[in-house]
Design a protein around this motif. Sequence first.
Motif, PDB file in Angstrom:
ATOM      1  N   SER A  36       0.842  -1.191   0.000  1.00  0.00           N
ATOM      2  CA  SER A  36       0.000   0.000   0.000  1.00  0.00           C
ATOM      3  C   SER A  36       0.882   1.247   0.000  1.00  0.00           C
ATOM      4  CB  SER A  36      -0.951   0.010   1.190  1.00  0.00           C
ATOM      5  OG  SER A  36      -0.269  -0.268   2.386  1.00  0.00           O
ATOM      6  N   TRP A  37       0.282   2.355  -0.392  1.00  0.00           N
ATOM      7  CA  TRP A  37       0.983   3.636  -0.460  1.00  0.00           C
ATOM      8  C   TRP A  37       0.155   4.692   0.274  1.00  0.00           C
ATOM      9  CZ3 TRP A  37       5.774   4.461  -2.612  1.00  0.00           C
ATOM     10  CH2 TRP A  37       6.303   3.431  -3.406  1.00  0.00           C
ATOM     11  N   TYR A  38       0.867   5.553   1.025  1.00  0.00           N
ATOM     12  CA  TYR A  38       0.228   6.601   1.801  1.00  0.00           C
ATOM     13  C   TYR A  38       0.849   7.946   1.464  1.00  0.00           C
ATOM     14  CZ  TYR A  38      -1.380   2.569   4.388  1.00  0.00           C
ATOM     15  OH  TYR A  38      -1.944   1.374   4.711  1.00  0.00           O
ATOM     16  N   GLN A  39      -0.006   8.955   1.454  1.00  0.00           N
ATOM     17  CA  GLN A  39       0.411  10.344   1.247  1.00  0.00           C
ATOM     18  C   GLN A  39       0.268  11.070   2.579  1.00  0.00           C
ATOM     19  OE1 GLN A  39      -2.469  13.194  -0.483  1.00  0.00           O
ATOM     20  NE2 GLN A  39      -0.980  13.494  -2.128  1.00  0.00           N
ATOM     21  N   GLN A  40       1.257  11.852   2.953  1.00  0.00           N
ATOM     22  CA  GLN A  40       1.174  12.598   4.196  1.00  0.00           C
ATOM     23  C   GLN A  40       1.621  14.042   3.986  1.00  0.00           C
ATOM     24  OE1 GLN A  40       3.802  11.564   7.492  1.00  0.00           O
ATOM     25  NE2 GLN A  40       2.148  11.939   8.957  1.00  0.00           N
ATOM     26  N   HIS A  41       0.704  14.959   4.220  1.00  0.00           N
ATOM     27  CA  HIS A  41       1.046  16.378   4.197  1.00  0.00           C
ATOM     28  C   HIS A  41       1.525  16.791   5.585  1.00  0.00           C
ATOM     29  CE1 HIS A  41      -1.546  16.468   0.486  1.00  0.00           C
ATOM     30  NE2 HIS A  41      -0.496  17.176   0.099  1.00  0.00           N
ATOM     31  N   PRO A  42       2.338  17.842   5.685  1.00  0.00           N
ATOM     32  CA  PRO A  42       2.891  18.254   6.985  1.00  0.00           C
ATOM     33  C   PRO A  42       1.825  18.461   8.043  1.00  0.00           C
ATOM     34  CG  PRO A  42       3.969  19.432   5.214  1.00  0.00           C
ATOM     35  CD  PRO A  42       2.833  18.677   4.583  1.00  0.00           C
ATOM     36  N   GLY A  43       2.043  17.858   9.204  1.00  0.00           N
ATOM     37  CA  GLY A  43       1.128  18.013  10.320  1.00  0.00           C
ATOM     38  C   GLY A  43      -0.176  17.243  10.204  1.00  0.00           C
ATOM     39  N   LYS A  44      -0.291  16.432   9.177  1.00  0.00           N
ATOM     40  CA  LYS A  44      -1.536  15.681   8.958  1.00  0.00           C
ATOM     41  C   LYS A  44      -1.304  14.184   9.103  1.00  0.00           C
ATOM     42  CE  LYS A  44      -3.953  19.328   7.781  1.00  0.00           C
ATOM     43  NZ  LYS A  44      -5.049  19.833   8.646  1.00  0.00           N
ATOM     44  N   ALA A  45      -2.399  13.457   9.299  1.00  0.00           N
ATOM     45  CA  ALA A  45      -2.311  12.002   9.328  1.00  0.00           C
ATOM     46  C   ALA A  45      -2.118  11.478   7.909  1.00  0.00           C
ATOM     47  CB  ALA A  45      -3.588  11.419   9.925  1.00  0.00           C
ATOM     48  N   LYS A  47      -2.704   9.423   4.474  1.00  0.00           N
ATOM     49  CA  LYS A  47      -3.909   9.122   3.702  1.00  0.00           C
ATOM     50  C   LYS A  47      -3.602   7.967   2.762  1.00  0.00           C
ATOM     51  CE  LYS A  47      -6.874  10.980   0.029  1.00  0.00           C
ATOM     52  NZ  LYS A  47      -7.099  12.111  -0.898  1.00  0.00           N
ATOM     53  N   LEU A  48      -4.473   6.971   2.749  1.00  0.00           N
ATOM     54  CA  LEU A  48      -4.297   5.821   1.869  1.00  0.00           C
ATOM     55  C   LEU A  48      -4.511   6.226   0.412  1.00  0.00           C
ATOM     56  CD1 LEU A  48      -3.937   2.714   1.549  1.00  0.00           C
ATOM     57  CD2 LEU A  48      -6.435   2.539   1.794  1.00  0.00           C
ATOM     58  N   MET A  49      -3.536   5.895  -0.443  1.00  0.00           N
ATOM     59  CA  MET A  49      -3.622   6.238  -1.864  1.00  0.00           C
ATOM     60  C   MET A  49      -3.738   4.992  -2.745  1.00  0.00           C
ATOM     61  SD  MET A  49      -3.494   9.461  -1.562  1.00  0.00           S
ATOM     62  CE  MET A  49      -3.252  10.130  -3.196  1.00  0.00           C
ATOM     63  N   ILE A  50      -3.096   3.913  -2.336  1.00  0.00           N
ATOM     64  CA  ILE A  50      -3.086   2.665  -3.103  1.00  0.00           C
ATOM     65  C   ILE A  50      -3.093   1.510  -2.109  1.00  0.00           C
ATOM     66  CG2 ILE A  50      -1.724   1.143  -4.615  1.00  0.00           C
ATOM     67  CD1 ILE A  50      -2.739   3.456  -6.213  1.00  0.00           C
ATOM     68  N   TYR A  51      -3.852   0.451  -2.403  1.00  0.00           N
ATOM     69  CA  TYR A  51      -3.807  -0.752  -1.589  1.00  0.00           C
ATOM     70  C   TYR A  51      -3.748  -1.983  -2.479  1.00  0.00           C
ATOM     71  CZ  TYR A  51      -8.836  -1.280  -2.520  1.00  0.00           C
ATOM     72  OH  TYR A  51     -10.056  -1.432  -3.135  1.00  0.00           O
ATOM     73  N   ASP A  62      -7.137   9.250 -10.537  1.00  0.00           N
ATOM     74  CA  ASP A  62      -6.509   8.193 -11.330  1.00  0.00           C
ATOM     75  C   ASP A  62      -5.133   8.614 -11.844  1.00  0.00           C
ATOM     76  OD1 ASP A  62      -8.611   8.669 -14.324  1.00  0.00           O
ATOM     77  OD2 ASP A  62      -7.204   9.995 -13.290  1.00  0.00           O
ATOM     78  N   ARG A  63      -4.689   9.797 -11.458  1.00  0.00           N
ATOM     79  CA  ARG A  63      -3.301  10.203 -11.745  1.00  0.00           C
ATOM     80  C   ARG A  63      -2.316   9.354 -10.936  1.00  0.00           C
ATOM     81  NH1 ARG A  63      -1.747  14.402  -9.781  1.00  0.00           N
ATOM     82  NH2 ARG A  63      -3.326  15.009  -8.251  1.00  0.00           N
ATOM     83  N   PHE A  64      -2.825   8.733  -9.889  1.00  0.00           N
ATOM     84  CA  PHE A  64      -2.001   7.889  -9.033  1.00  0.00           C
ATOM     85  C   PHE A  64      -2.165   6.436  -9.473  1.00  0.00           C
ATOM     86  CE2 PHE A  64      -0.552  10.811  -5.768  1.00  0.00           C
ATOM     87  CZ  PHE A  64      -1.424  11.874  -5.933  1.00  0.00           C
ATOM     88  N   SER A  65      -1.047   5.802  -9.795  1.00  0.00           N
ATOM     89  CA  SER A  65      -1.069   4.404 -10.181  1.00  0.00           C
ATOM     90  C   SER A  65       0.137   3.706  -9.564  1.00  0.00           C
ATOM     91  CB  SER A  65      -1.056   4.242 -11.704  1.00  0.00           C
ATOM     92  OG  SER A  65       0.143   4.785 -12.243  1.00  0.00           O
ATOM     93  N   ALA A  66       0.072   2.384  -9.508  1.00  0.00           N
ATOM     94  CA  ALA A  66       1.153   1.656  -8.861  1.00  0.00           C
ATOM     95  C   ALA A  66       1.312   0.274  -9.473  1.00  0.00           C
ATOM     96  CB  ALA A  66       0.892   1.554  -7.358  1.00  0.00           C
TER      97      ALA A  66
ATOM     98  N   SER B 103      -9.491  -1.573   3.523  1.00  0.00           N
ATOM     99  CA  SER B 103      -8.634  -1.721   2.351  1.00  0.00           C
ATOM    100  C   SER B 103      -7.282  -1.170   2.791  1.00  0.00           C
ATOM    101  CB  SER B 103      -9.182  -0.908   1.182  1.00  0.00           C
ATOM    102  OG  SER B 103     -10.493  -1.306   0.869  1.00  0.00           O
ATOM    103  N   SER B 104      -6.478  -1.995   3.390  1.00  0.00           N
ATOM    104  CA  SER B 104      -5.262  -1.556   4.088  1.00  0.00           C
ATOM    105  C   SER B 104      -5.665  -0.587   5.204  1.00  0.00           C
ATOM    106  CB  SER B 104      -4.274  -0.932   3.106  1.00  0.00           C
ATOM    107  OG  SER B 104      -2.982  -0.876   3.694  1.00  0.00           O
ATOM    108  N   LEU B 105      -4.813   0.378   5.556  1.00  0.00           N
ATOM    109  CA  LEU B 105      -5.147   1.300   6.641  1.00  0.00           C
ATOM    110  C   LEU B 105      -5.917   2.477   6.044  1.00  0.00           C
ATOM    111  CD1 LEU B 105      -1.822   1.133   8.685  1.00  0.00           C
ATOM    112  CD2 LEU B 105      -3.897  -0.256   8.840  1.00  0.00           C
ATOM    113  N   ASP B 106      -7.248   2.334   6.013  1.00  0.00           N
ATOM    114  CA  ASP B 106      -8.056   3.291   5.261  1.00  0.00           C
ATOM    115  C   ASP B 106      -8.539   4.484   6.070  1.00  0.00           C
ATOM    116  OD1 ASP B 106     -10.978   1.040   5.005  1.00  0.00           O
ATOM    117  OD2 ASP B 106      -9.776   1.711   6.719  1.00  0.00           O
TER     118      ASP B 106
END
Lengths: 110, 118
Positions: A36-45, A47-51, A62-66, B103-106
């Motif tokens: 899985s892939w996560y995006q994190q902005h400063p000071g934020k939790a 966010k799941l982007m790909i699983y 859909d600009r995000f692919s893996a 779906s993973s850590l959602d």
Amino acid sequence: QSALTQPASVSGSPGQSITISCTGTSSDVGGYNYVSWYQQHPGKAPKLMIYEVTKRPSGVPDRFSASKSGNTASLTVSGLQAEDEADYYCASYAGSNKDVFGTGTKVTVL
Amino acid sequence: EVQLVESGGDLVQPGGSLKLSCAASGFSFSGSVIHWVRQASGNGLEWVGRIRSKADTYATAYGASVEGRFTISRDDSKNTAYLQMNSLKTEDTAVYYCAKEGSSLDYWGQGALVTVSS
């Protein structure tokens, strides 16, 4: 269980594409389709982007692919936008009911 | 709406103990798997551990750096998961997140700051 290896930083201009690699071993990335892939902005939790290697949750552009090949997974961001500037982390199931995160990649939009 | 709210973060001396809570709402908590993930200031994410549901006998697993010192538990009647941290070290200083596995850590909480310092 060692952290997965990611490049420390990646940069690109708006509209360009960037790819972030995530290298593990046959005991984690290569052994399971649970990357899985996560995006994190400063000071934020995070966010799941790909699983499950390639799947996008609802609401993720859909600009995000893996993909994955052997022990290396990759995240591609196409049509880079200013709001994509953030830290990105990969994660993988590592067997024995354990997970492992990547070292993290700072994406800079030039 | 799914919500996870951590609480209990504090300043604690090395060797001390602290218990974090993760209050959940908006989903079937009793059937869920809950993870704890931490992040030291300026550093990356580190997986701390997970607890499965009653159906999986509340099985737990931990990262190598916390195994034997940290314990994850849950109270399904209160929709709350816990992270008991013992024998704390300065290197345990971090923001601690709880996250729901779907779906993973959602879904993630906002995090609780734990500072270990004398």
